[in-house]
Scaffold this active site. Structure first.
Site, mmCIF file in Angstrom:
data_model
loop_
_atom_site.group_PDB
_atom_site.id
_atom_site.type_symbol
_atom_site.label_atom_id
_atom_site.label_comp_id
_atom_site.label_asym_id
_atom_site.label_seq_id
_atom_site.Cartn_x
_atom_site.Cartn_y
_atom_site.Cartn_z
ATOM 1 N N SER A 271 -74.813 55.827 31.110
ATOM 2 C CA SER A 271 -75.993 55.489 30.307
ATOM 3 C C SER A 271 -75.597 55.412 28.840
ATOM 4 C CB SER A 271 -77.059 56.576 30.426
ATOM 5 O OG SER A 271 -77.457 56.754 31.751
ATOM 6 N N LEU B 136 -71.727 45.524 30.422
ATOM 7 C CA LEU B 136 -72.145 44.320 31.155
ATOM 8 C C LEU B 136 -73.419 43.749 30.533
ATOM 9 C CD1 LEU B 136 -74.858 44.747 33.146
ATOM 10 C CD2 LEU B 136 -73.247 46.112 34.408
ATOM 11 N N LEU C 197 -74.062 42.746 18.104
ATOM 12 C CA LEU C 197 -74.487 41.560 18.864
ATOM 13 C C LEU C 197 -75.905 41.155 18.453
ATOM 14 C CD1 LEU C 197 -73.045 42.505 22.374
ATOM 15 C CD2 LEU C 197 -72.308 40.585 20.948
ATOM 16 N N CYS D 24 -82.045 46.885 25.905
ATOM 17 C CA CYS D 24 -81.129 47.725 25.123
ATOM 18 C C CYS D 24 -80.982 47.421 23.636
ATOM 19 C CB CYS D 24 -79.761 47.725 25.782
ATOM 20 S SG CYS D 24 -79.826 48.464 27.411
HETATM 21 P P1 NAD Z 1 -82.977 51.178 34.917
HETATM 22 O O1 NAD Z 1 -84.282 51.642 34.411
HETATM 23 O O2 NAD Z 1 -82.877 49.843 35.565
HETATM 24 O O3 NAD Z 1 -82.386 52.243 35.962
HETATM 25 C C1 NAD Z 1 -82.380 53.622 35.760
HETATM 26 C C2 NAD Z 1 -82.712 54.299 37.070
HETATM 27 O O4 NAD Z 1 -82.532 55.707 36.911
HETATM 28 C C3 NAD Z 1 -84.158 54.102 37.534
HETATM 29 O O5 NAD Z 1 -84.176 53.485 38.808
HETATM 30 C C4 NAD Z 1 -84.746 55.528 37.573
HETATM 31 O O6 NAD Z 1 -85.652 55.736 38.633
HETATM 32 C C5 NAD Z 1 -83.490 56.358 37.773
HETATM 33 N N1 NAD Z 1 -83.656 57.762 37.387
HETATM 34 C C6 NAD Z 1 -84.228 58.269 36.275
HETATM 35 N N2 NAD Z 1 -84.167 59.616 36.300
HETATM 36 C C7 NAD Z 1 -83.553 59.974 37.451
HETATM 37 C C8 NAD Z 1 -83.191 61.221 38.034
HETATM 38 N N3 NAD Z 1 -83.449 62.377 37.425
HETATM 39 N N4 NAD Z 1 -82.576 61.189 39.228
HETATM 40 C C9 NAD Z 1 -82.306 60.024 39.872
HETATM 41 N N5 NAD Z 1 -82.618 58.822 39.359
HETATM 42 C C10 NAD Z 1 -83.226 58.787 38.152
HETATM 43 O O7 NAD Z 1 -81.970 51.259 33.691
HETATM 44 P P2 NAD Z 1 -80.646 50.384 33.456
HETATM 45 O O8 NAD Z 1 -81.000 49.073 32.876
HETATM 46 O O9 NAD Z 1 -79.810 50.449 34.686
HETATM 47 O O10 NAD Z 1 -79.957 51.226 32.279
HETATM 48 C C11 NAD Z 1 -79.411 52.495 32.530
HETATM 49 C C12 NAD Z 1 -78.619 52.932 31.315
HETATM 50 O O11 NAD Z 1 -77.540 52.006 31.091
HETATM 51 C C13 NAD Z 1 -79.412 52.947 30.006
HETATM 52 O O12 NAD Z 1 -78.958 53.996 29.219
HETATM 53 C C14 NAD Z 1 -79.049 51.628 29.352
HETATM 54 O O13 NAD Z 1 -79.129 51.687 27.949
HETATM 55 C C15 NAD Z 1 -77.611 51.449 29.778
HETATM 56 N N6 NAD Z 1 -77.141 50.056 29.862
HETATM 57 C C16 NAD Z 1 -77.935 49.098 30.423
HETATM 58 C C17 NAD Z 1 -77.457 47.795 30.552
HETATM 59 C C18 NAD Z 1 -78.297 46.710 31.166
HETATM 60 O O14 NAD Z 1 -77.868 45.561 31.175
HETATM 61 N N7 NAD Z 1 -79.482 46.997 31.698
HETATM 62 C C19 NAD Z 1 -76.163 47.493 30.143
HETATM 63 C C20 NAD Z 1 -75.377 48.503 29.589
HETATM 64 C C21 NAD Z 1 -75.877 49.786 29.462
HETATM 65 C C1 UGA Z 2 -76.517 43.148 26.043
HETATM 66 C C2 UGA Z 2 -75.038 43.108 25.672
HETATM 67 O O1 UGA Z 2 -74.610 41.746 25.620
HETATM 68 C C3 UGA Z 2 -74.200 43.870 26.686
HETATM 69 O O2 UGA Z 2 -72.847 43.902 26.276
HETATM 70 C C4 UGA Z 2 -74.738 45.307 26.796
HETATM 71 O O3 UGA Z 2 -74.015 46.017 27.783
HETATM 72 C C5 UGA Z 2 -76.212 45.262 27.175
HETATM 73 O O4 UGA Z 2 -76.933 44.500 26.174
HETATM 74 C C6 UGA Z 2 -76.846 46.612 27.220
HETATM 75 O O5 UGA Z 2 -76.356 47.542 26.633
HETATM 76 O O6 UGA Z 2 -77.899 46.634 27.850
HETATM 77 P P1 UGA Z 2 -78.085 41.846 27.733
HETATM 78 O O7 UGA Z 2 -79.182 42.434 26.933
HETATM 79 O O8 UGA Z 2 -78.143 41.968 29.200
HETATM 80 O O9 UGA Z 2 -76.679 42.453 27.272
HETATM 81 O O10 UGA Z 2 -77.996 40.275 27.425
HETATM 82 P P2 UGA Z 2 -77.404 39.421 26.208
HETATM 83 O O11 UGA Z 2 -76.684 38.273 26.760
HETATM 84 O O12 UGA Z 2 -76.674 40.255 25.246
HETATM 85 O O13 UGA Z 2 -78.728 38.877 25.508
HETATM 86 C C7 UGA Z 2 -79.599 39.721 24.790
HETATM 87 C C8 UGA Z 2 -80.679 38.884 24.129
HETATM 88 O O14 UGA Z 2 -80.149 38.108 23.060
HETATM 89 C C9 UGA Z 2 -81.344 37.882 25.085
HETATM 90 O O15 UGA Z 2 -82.715 37.849 24.845
HETATM 91 C C10 UGA Z 2 -80.688 36.576 24.725
HETATM 92 O O16 UGA Z 2 -81.481 35.448 25.015
HETATM 93 C C11 UGA Z 2 -80.500 36.743 23.230
HETATM 94 N N1 UGA Z 2 -79.420 35.888 22.695
HETATM 95 C C12 UGA Z 2 -78.138 36.101 23.059
HETATM 96 C C13 UGA Z 2 -79.738 34.858 21.806
HETATM 97 O O17 UGA Z 2 -80.918 34.657 21.456
HETATM 98 N N2 UGA Z 2 -78.720 34.082 21.319
HETATM 99 C C14 UGA Z 2 -77.427 34.269 21.669
HETATM 100 O O18 UGA Z 2 -76.560 33.518 21.176
HETATM 101 C C15 UGA Z 2 -77.130 35.305 22.565
#
Ligand code: NAD
Ligand code: UGA
Length: 490
Positions: free
Chosen positions: A151, A189, A249, A298
């Site tokens: 996370s 990702l 970003l 995020c």
């Molecule tokens: P999400 O909300 O999709 O998933 C989190 C899951 O954790 C939920 O299904 C929830 O029910 C579960 N959960 C919460 N508390 C729990 C507990 N005590 N026991 C078991 N399960 C529990 O969130 P996400 O998008 O997967 O993001 C997770 C983390 O990763 C965040 O910190 C986010 O900032 C980070 N992150 C997200 C992305 C992305 O693209 N979504 C990319 C990089 C990093």
């Molecule tokens: C972003 C980062 O790219 C990941 O590296 C990171 O792990 C993730 O957040 C996270 O921590 O959750 P994500 O939010 O899934 O990934 O998607 P992006 O491709 O970064 O786009 C984010 C937003 O910016 C979108 O709304 C997209 O449309 C916008 N964007 C992106 C623009 O408007 N212009 C661009 O040139 C690029």
């Protein structure tokens, strides 16, 4: 005399190899990160057994669904890989206790949203889900366990995790001391390209004090990632790098969106400007697309977390700097809403506006912080009726988002004011304007000459993603506005 013959030593480049240890991994949190990340590890490390657990029963049921179109998240390529490993060495379960007690390594992939009440409201990360998970680990883990922060967390969270774990370190059943190593391994990702990002990451970041634990986690990735792409740092650098990467970003998106507004005023073209600056290697060509503002779960949350950290350390100027990246993002969404209303003669009361795309970007069903939410709510607040189409987002999610509370837009929306359609034709029927908000591939090649007939003239098409071909729009009574160009005239 014979010259002495030196033995020939062939030096092979030193390759770090995975040790392929049999391991039990538990991942807490089966969301957008936990699901795809564990699927990738399972597919690359067949010797490892992984159990992804979640407190949300529906989510686990969906991950276990025989129908792969029913998975809880839409991510290109995910279903194919998942189908090869699920119930072989990858399992999804609600048995949090059972999975923790068997695990050698536990990934924390729970959500860390922005706090909505109390101290730090609106900025600080809400770590209650993380804390609850850690308390479960403290209760049910056995022997030595490596805890991996997946996370995204504020800097120094590892310290809190260690404190929580070490305050209850006796295994009640076996009466043995339990030990832990806390490692930071943030995930980079992006949704929509998660499988590609996981398979070929730009880098894997591992931060930790316990070098044996760092090595164990590194070995896991070595099964498919080359060692020069695996960076090891101290814990705090790793935690801070994740927030910093997202802040940079997001800052790029806000920067390009400010320039797109200047383009519209001056006759410059944002696509040309992006190309021109992107060829400078120091700037780079990626992430320079003007749009309706960044969304996703995020960027905003992580910048707010950084801002809170700055305020905590009394770095007020730094806090203000990053806060402005979010302010510009809000401004861009309001700017687009205002110019839609302005072009429709200043009133949209009872006018039908078609929204194409509700996901925050293409190739995902995720709507969290999607710019479509604020823009739709702004238009609804002005009296418009919306018809909405998105190829992957379900009506239930749109309903949830439109009834969410933030800023000064209305919290709840009368359901009679908007409708989701399953076809683009039905969405456009009788509309005064079409607002393209997500860059779905199918929107790039629509049969516009047929679709125009469905619209009430004079009609407007607002292309906030700059993906439409202006040559398709030379038709009477049809006006085109393109982000970063403005009103398009042939
Ligand atoms: P999400 O909300 O999709 O998933 C989190 C899951 O954790 C939920 O299904 C929830 O029910 C579960 N959960 C919460 N508390 C729990 C507990 N005590 N026991 C078991 N399960 C529990 O969130 P996400 O998008 O997967 O993001 C997770 C983390 O990763 C965040 O910190 C986010 O900032 C980070 N992150 C997200 C992305 C992305 O693209 N979504 C990319 C990089 C990093
Ligand atoms: C972003 C980062 O790219 C990941 O590296 C990171 O792990 C993730 O957040 C996270 O921590 O959750 P994500 O939010 O899934 O990934 O998607 P992006 O491709 O970064 O786009 C984010 C937003 O910016 C979108 O709304 C997209 O449309 C916008 N964007 C992106 C623009 O408007 N212009 C661009 O040139 C690029």
């Amino acid at each position: 005399m014979l010259a002495s013959i030196k033995p020939l030593i062939i030096l092979e480049p030193y390759m770090e190899k995975p040790t392929k240890k049999k391991r039990n991994i538990c991942c807490i949190g089966a969301g957008y990160v936990g699901g795809p990340t564990m699927t990738m590890i399972a597919s690359k490390c067949s010797e490892i057994k992984i159990t992804v657990v979640d407190i949300n029963k529906n989510r686990i049921d969906s991950w276990n669904s025989a129908d792969l179109t029913k998975l809880p998240i839409y991510e290109p390529g995910l279903a194919e890989i998942l189908s090869k490993v699920r119930n072989k060495n990858l399992f999804f379960s609600n048995d949090v206790k059972g999975a923790i007690s068997k695990a050698d390594i536990i990934f924390l992939s729970v959500n860390t949203p922005t706090k909505i009440k109390g101290i730090g409201k609106g900025k600080a990360s809400n770590l209650e889900y993380l804390e609850n998970s850690v308390r479960e680990i403290a209760k049910y883990s056995k022997g030595h366990t490596i805890i991996v922060e997946k996370s995204t967390v504020p800097v120094k969270t590892a310290e809190t995790i260690e404190l929580l774990l070490n305050s209850s370190c006796l295994d009640n059943v076996n009466n043995e001391k339990k030990t832990y190593s806390v490692i930071s391994n943030p995930e980079f990702l992006a949704e929509g390209s998660a499988i590609k990002d996981l398979e070929k990451p730009d880098r894997v970041l591992i931060g930790g004090k316990d070098q044996n634990a760092v090595k164990e986690i590194k070995e896991l990735y070595l099964s498919w990632v080359s060692s020069e792409k695996i960076l090891t740092t101290n814990l705090w650098s790793s935690e801070l790098s994740k927030l910093t990467a997202n802040a940079f970003l997001a800052q790029r998106v806000s920067s390009i969106n400010t320039i797109s507004a200047i383009c519209e005023k001056t006759g410059a073209n944002i696509a040309e400007v992006s190309r021109a600056i992107g060829t400078d290697q120091r700037i780079g060509k990626n992430f320079l697309n003007a749009g309706p503002g960044f969304g996703g779960s995020c960027f905003k949350k992580d910048i707010l977390s950084l801002v809170y950290l700055c305020i905590y350390y009394r770095l007020d100027e730094v806090a203000k700097y990053w806060e402005n990246v979010i302010a510009i993002n809000n401004w861009q969404q309001d700017r687009i809403s205002r110019l839609i209303i302005g072009n429709l003669f200043g009133t949209i009361e009872n006018k039908k506006i078609a929204i194409l795309g509700f996901a925050f970007k293409a190739d995902t069903n995720d709507t969290r912080e999607s710019p479509a939410i604020k823009i739709s709510k702004n238009l609804l607040q002005e009296g418009a009726k919306l018809s909405i189409y998105d190829p992957k987002v379900e009506e239930e999610k749109i309903n949830f988002e439109l009834n969410s509370c933030f800023d000064d837009v209305a919290c709840s929306i009368d359901k009679s004011k908007w409708k989701k359609f399953d076809s683009i034709e039905d969405t456009l029927k009788g509309a005064d304007a079409v607002v393209l908000l997500t860059e779905w591939e199918e929107f790039k090649y629509l049969p516009w000459s047929n679709l125009f007939k469905l619209l009430r003239k004079p009609a407007w098409i607002f292309d906030t993603r700059n993906i439409l071909d202006p040559n398709d729009f030379c038709s009477e009574g049809i006006n085109l506005w393109i982000n970063g160009i403005g009103e398009y005239s042939n």
